[in-house]
Design an enzyme around this catalytic site. Sequence first.
Site, PDB file in Angstrom:
ATOM      1  N   HIS A   1       0.768  -1.178  -0.003  1.00  0.00           N
ATOM      2  CA  HIS A   1       0.027  -0.013  -0.037  1.00  0.00           C
ATOM      3  C   HIS A   1       0.893   1.186   0.066  1.00  0.00           C
ATOM      4  O   HIS A   1       0.279   2.226  -0.083  1.00  0.00           O
ATOM      5  CB  HIS A   1      -0.666   0.221   1.097  1.00  0.00           C
ATOM      6  CG  HIS A   1      -0.405   0.365   2.519  1.00  0.00           C
ATOM      7  ND1 HIS A   1       0.486  -0.407   3.234  1.00  0.00           N
ATOM      8  CD2 HIS A   1      -0.027   1.461   3.156  1.00  0.00           C
ATOM      9  CE1 HIS A   1       1.117  -0.036   4.350  1.00  0.00           C
ATOM     10  NE2 HIS A   1       0.705   1.525   4.376  1.00  0.00           N
TER      11      HIS A   1
HETATM   12  C1  UD1 Z   1      -1.815   6.161   5.487  1.00  0.00           C
HETATM   13  C2  UD1 Z   1      -0.211   6.735   6.209  1.00  0.00           C
HETATM   14  C3  UD1 Z   1       0.750   5.494   5.918  1.00  0.00           C
HETATM   15  C4  UD1 Z   1       0.356   4.211   6.637  1.00  0.00           C
HETATM   16  C5  UD1 Z   1      -1.147   3.905   6.112  1.00  0.00           C
HETATM   17  C6  UD1 Z   1      -1.532   2.848   7.035  1.00  0.00           C
HETATM   18  C7  UD1 Z   1       0.206   9.056   5.719  1.00  0.00           C
HETATM   19  C8  UD1 Z   1       1.124   9.774   5.045  1.00  0.00           C
HETATM   20  N1  UD1 Z   1       0.373   7.777   5.221  1.00  0.00           N
HETATM   21  O1  UD1 Z   1      -1.516   5.808   4.288  1.00  0.00           O
HETATM   22  O2  UD1 Z   1       2.079   5.855   6.461  1.00  0.00           O
HETATM   23  O3  UD1 Z   1       1.176   3.164   6.273  1.00  0.00           O
HETATM   24  O4  UD1 Z   1      -1.930   5.027   6.422  1.00  0.00           O
HETATM   25  O5  UD1 Z   1      -2.638   2.006   6.406  1.00  0.00           O
HETATM   26  O6  UD1 Z   1      -0.165   9.426   6.525  1.00  0.00           O
HETATM   27  N2  UD1 Z   1      -9.008   5.400   2.081  1.00  0.00           N
HETATM   28  C9  UD1 Z   1     -10.340   4.828   2.238  1.00  0.00           C
HETATM   29  N3  UD1 Z   1     -10.819   4.566   3.361  1.00  0.00           N
HETATM   30  C10 UD1 Z   1      -9.969   5.270   4.580  1.00  0.00           C
HETATM   31  C11 UD1 Z   1      -8.785   5.897   4.374  1.00  0.00           C
HETATM   32  C12 UD1 Z   1      -8.376   5.976   2.982  1.00  0.00           C
HETATM   33  O7  UD1 Z   1     -10.964   4.328   1.196  1.00  0.00           O
HETATM   34  O8  UD1 Z   1     -10.609   5.072   5.646  1.00  0.00           O
HETATM   35  C13 UD1 Z   1      -8.487   5.595   0.658  1.00  0.00           C
HETATM   36  C14 UD1 Z   1      -8.946   6.968   0.045  1.00  0.00           C
HETATM   37  O9  UD1 Z   1      -9.133   6.730  -1.430  1.00  0.00           O
HETATM   38  C15 UD1 Z   1      -7.531   7.665   0.104  1.00  0.00           C
HETATM   39  C16 UD1 Z   1      -6.391   6.751   0.102  1.00  0.00           C
HETATM   40  O10 UD1 Z   1      -6.917   5.707   0.767  1.00  0.00           O
HETATM   41  O11 UD1 Z   1      -7.400   8.766  -0.823  1.00  0.00           O
HETATM   42  C17 UD1 Z   1      -4.975   7.095   0.955  1.00  0.00           C
HETATM   43  O12 UD1 Z   1      -5.571   7.353   2.409  1.00  0.00           O
HETATM   44  P1  UD1 Z   1      -4.538   8.240   3.170  1.00  0.00           P
HETATM   45  O13 UD1 Z   1      -4.896   8.425   4.691  1.00  0.00           O
HETATM   46  O14 UD1 Z   1      -4.126   9.196   2.479  1.00  0.00           O
HETATM   47  O15 UD1 Z   1      -3.079   7.296   2.970  1.00  0.00           O
HETATM   48  P2  UD1 Z   1      -2.786   5.755   3.296  1.00  0.00           P
HETATM   49  O16 UD1 Z   1      -2.323   5.175   2.060  1.00  0.00           O
HETATM   50  O17 UD1 Z   1      -4.144   5.328   4.074  1.00  0.00           O
HETATM   51  N1  UDP Z   2      -3.574  -5.195   9.322  1.00  0.00           N
HETATM   52  C1  UDP Z   2      -4.894  -5.616   9.525  1.00  0.00           C
HETATM   53  N2  UDP Z   2      -5.593  -6.118   8.442  1.00  0.00           N
HETATM   54  C2  UDP Z   2      -5.154  -5.919   7.314  1.00  0.00           C
HETATM   55  C3  UDP Z   2      -3.737  -5.542   7.033  1.00  0.00           C
HETATM   56  C4  UDP Z   2      -3.121  -5.068   8.055  1.00  0.00           C
HETATM   57  O1  UDP Z   2      -5.198  -5.767  10.780  1.00  0.00           O
HETATM   58  O2  UDP Z   2      -5.853  -6.432   6.259  1.00  0.00           O
HETATM   59  C5  UDP Z   2      -2.867  -4.639  10.286  1.00  0.00           C
HETATM   60  C6  UDP Z   2      -1.391  -5.407  10.510  1.00  0.00           C
HETATM   61  O3  UDP Z   2      -1.623  -6.438  11.483  1.00  0.00           O
HETATM   62  C7  UDP Z   2      -0.424  -4.182  11.149  1.00  0.00           C
HETATM   63  C8  UDP Z   2      -1.078  -3.123  10.630  1.00  0.00           C
HETATM   64  O4  UDP Z   2      -2.132  -3.319  10.122  1.00  0.00           O
HETATM   65  O5  UDP Z   2      -0.443  -4.318  12.651  1.00  0.00           O
HETATM   66  C9  UDP Z   2      -0.146  -2.570   9.583  1.00  0.00           C
HETATM   67  O6  UDP Z   2      -0.724  -1.342   8.916  1.00  0.00           O
HETATM   68  P1  UDP Z   2      -0.493  -0.850   7.600  1.00  0.00           P
HETATM   69  O7  UDP Z   2       0.120  -1.870   6.829  1.00  0.00           O
HETATM   70  O8  UDP Z   2      -1.633  -0.337   7.058  1.00  0.00           O
HETATM   71  O9  UDP Z   2       0.530   0.427   7.785  1.00  0.00           O
HETATM   72  P2  UDP Z   2       2.234   0.556   8.107  1.00  0.00           P
HETATM   73  O10 UDP Z   2       2.682  -0.336   9.125  1.00  0.00           O
HETATM   74  O11 UDP Z   2       2.908   0.312   6.969  1.00  0.00           O
HETATM   75  O12 UDP Z   2       2.346   2.116   8.520  1.00  0.00           O
END
Ligand code: UD1
Ligand code: UDP
Length: 360
Positions: free
Chosen positions: A205
């Site tokens: 992601h």
């Molecule tokens: C964010 C964090 C990343 C983290 C990740 C955990 C930043 C810069 N990035 O990335 O470090 O690893 O969360 O998962 O803070 N969206 C949904 N539903 C939601 C949230 C997001 O559909 O509840 C979709 C939207 O299309 C959105 C995209 O995901 O535009 C990205 O969401 P965003 O919060 O900007 O960043 P993440 O990729 O989730």
């Molecule tokens: N995780 C979860 N369900 C999923 C994928 C990930 O519960 O389908 C959990 C995973 O166990 C871990 C956390 O989400 O604790 C990691 O989050 P993510 O990969 O979104 O973010 P990052 O750690 O890269 O910031």
Amino acid sequence: MRIAIILGTRPEIIKMAPVIRELEGGGREYFILHTGQHYSYNLDKVFFEQLKLPQAKYNLEVGSGSHAEQTAKILIGVERVLLEENPDLVLVEGDTNSVLAGALAASKLHIKVGHVEAGLRSYDRQMPEETNRTLTDHCSDYLFAPTEKAKAILLGEGIPQEKIFVTGNTIVDTVYQNLEIAKETENTLNTLHLAPREYFLVTLHRQENVDNLARFASILEGLDKVAIEFYLPIIYPIHPRSRKMMAEFDLQPKKLRLVEPVDFLSFLQLESSARLILTDSGGVQEEACILGVPCVTLRDNTERPETLEVGSNILAGVLPNRILEHTRLMLNKENNWVNPFGDGTAGKKIVKIIMEDSDG
Ligand code: UD1
Ligand code: UDP
């Protein structure tokens, strides 16, 4: 001592859970401020329910947006709440936009900031998280480093020794507190028709991977190659960012089984029974290491070098043949490493340090 816990995304909820549990158990005065960066049920509420966390007192509902837009909205919302509540300390965890904006708003109001998971560096400024974690460390008063290595990085950047505390990573607490429950209560493998050690688990992601057509396509090609060579299913609980970009780029991986993001207990089951995990997630690299499952990281660098050192993880980059070669390599290794992220008491240690300091 009144504490504001600021969080906004899936990994922050999961990794802050042990600290919240400790504050709750000790009858401490605290409240949760959710920024609303994550809002979909399966990225947010499901974790509050499953980890039995109290509801957030505030939800800023900032939602998605560009970096500036999202960070700015959080800054404004957090400042308003902090002015109203005037806590003594703000705690943030990790490296998201919610973390940076929460820490910055508090710091400008002269409210002390504690950064859980301080001192991680990938030295890759293409990652938005690298900016977030570096700046957050530099405006924090308490830096809770997961390992001695993270502490050394902070010292090297001129942060005074007395602000840094090596506590282990709270993810170990969360995993230890939930693994048995996951094994007893969940039956995710059956639901997905999977046999233990007879599948690979993928998560992917990161912005720099999935928002880039060439990189995303290359990783998916690599994963297809892995599926073909080992003739095993590959399960990919797909993050909504990746789902959106896959549709936008019209990418259609042939060999992957895409499922919606799953709850934490189900994910723990999937991780712990996987033959091998391929990921670009920070938290998943750590969990694979803790659970004794080999990991191939689909990135060129990592801010979790401890996993490379103990041998639980390897950096494969994004080229298809390299992904395949590194998967072969990890499958032929013994899984006998020792988890470098602590003994599962990080939450307790963090709360103790804060309380001892406030008692003078
Ligand atoms: C964010 C964090 C990343 C983290 C990740 C955990 C930043 C810069 N990035 O990335 O470090 O690893 O969360 O998962 O803070 N969206 C949904 N539903 C939601 C949230 C997001 O559909 O509840 C979709 C939207 O299309 C959105 C995209 O995901 O535009 C990205 O969401 P965003 O919060 O900007 O960043 P993440 O990729 O989730
Ligand atoms: N995780 C979860 N369900 C999923 C994928 C990930 O519960 O389908 C959990 C995973 O166990 C871990 C956390 O989400 O604790 C990691 O989050 P993510 O990969 O979104 O973010 P990052 O750690 O890269 O910031």
